[in-house]
Design an enzyme around this catalytic site. Sequence first.
Site, short mmCIF file in Angstrom:
data_model
loop_
_atom_site.label_atom_id
_atom_site.label_comp_id
_atom_site.label_asym_id
_atom_site.label_seq_id
_atom_site.Cartn_x
_atom_site.Cartn_y
_atom_site.Cartn_z
CB CYS A 112 2.35 2.62 0.75
SG CYS A 112 1.86 1.04 1.06
CB CYS A 115 2.05 -2.95 -0.74
SG CYS A 115 0.60 -2.12 -0.01
CB SER A 116 3.36 0.35 -4.17
OG SER A 116 2.50 -0.66 -4.67
CB CYS A 117 -1.34 2.21 -0.72
SG CYS A 117 -1.69 0.86 -0.08
#
Lengths: 221, 100
Positions: A112, A115-117
């Site tokens: 991602c 962000c950091s999905c």
Amino acid sequence: MRGHHDHAHPHRPDLEDLPRTYAMLLTDAVASLLLAKGIVTPDELRATLETIDSRSPADGAKVVARAWVDRDFRARLLADVNAAAAELGIDAGGIPIRALENRPGLHNVVVCTLCSCYPRLLLGPPPDWYKSRAYRSRVVREPRAVLAEFGLVLPEETEILVHDSTAELRYLVLPGRPPGTEGWGEAELAAIVTRDCLIGTAVPRLPTAQRNGPGVAPGAA
Amino acid sequence: MSPPRFPAGARVRVRALHPPGHCRTPFYARGRCGVVLGVIDHQPDPEARAYGRDGLPPLAVYRVRFERAELWPNDEGGGRDAVVVDLFEPWLELAAEGTR
């Protein structure tokens, strides 16, 4: 780890002694407001955190192992991971998760970049490196170099597909079943499906003792 | 919810917009051409939801494949590797045949 204790460790600071970042303060402030305004109760907040913390990559590994031994389940998993996981008693949450199937000549890896999905309700919290700027910015641009740093060197002719999960969808890599695992039970199979295999920065390998010589990425030739 | 505008296989360009505020279109894909793999879902517009609106009606979310050479023309190697990005319909427009 050889040599690990040959050197002095610096004193590890208490949590409270670490610098408070803007993001930490913001998180605390939002949580306080949600509680103060009665939008969530402390019990609900704790229960949600406990649910997330209770999940681990083992759930994802279980799903993959079933897909390796059950062709019909595999088809259902490729259509809808959440529904397939529910068949095994795993609640993967409300955000749709889709499976990316590794095949001979095709390797999938997930990131991602925004962000950091991450499919937290299936795999638990993401590793720190998954959230790092280095991984997020580099894996879309030079996937081969990044995978090599993880110890995964793929043949030139294998196509690498990098999946950037930028919407409200999450992705799970369905790795190939390595040769030499014929006749294995599901639990035994699940044990070789590590977290990184589910992100795509590794592929399942036989334990060293059961391997003849250095491993080759299954399905990669 | 209107039917999706772009069929699988359509060659699309990501609009090179720079709106203020929250959006889900990575900078590296803006202005770049790719091929639609399909519609994977319909979802409320995150650009509206980020500011407390409902983002309805839901938008088609496409999986679009970008060749590495299209995204990073100055890089060498990795010719067959590609990036697949989830993109909301308003960010896409049909690319003319043969354009890059």
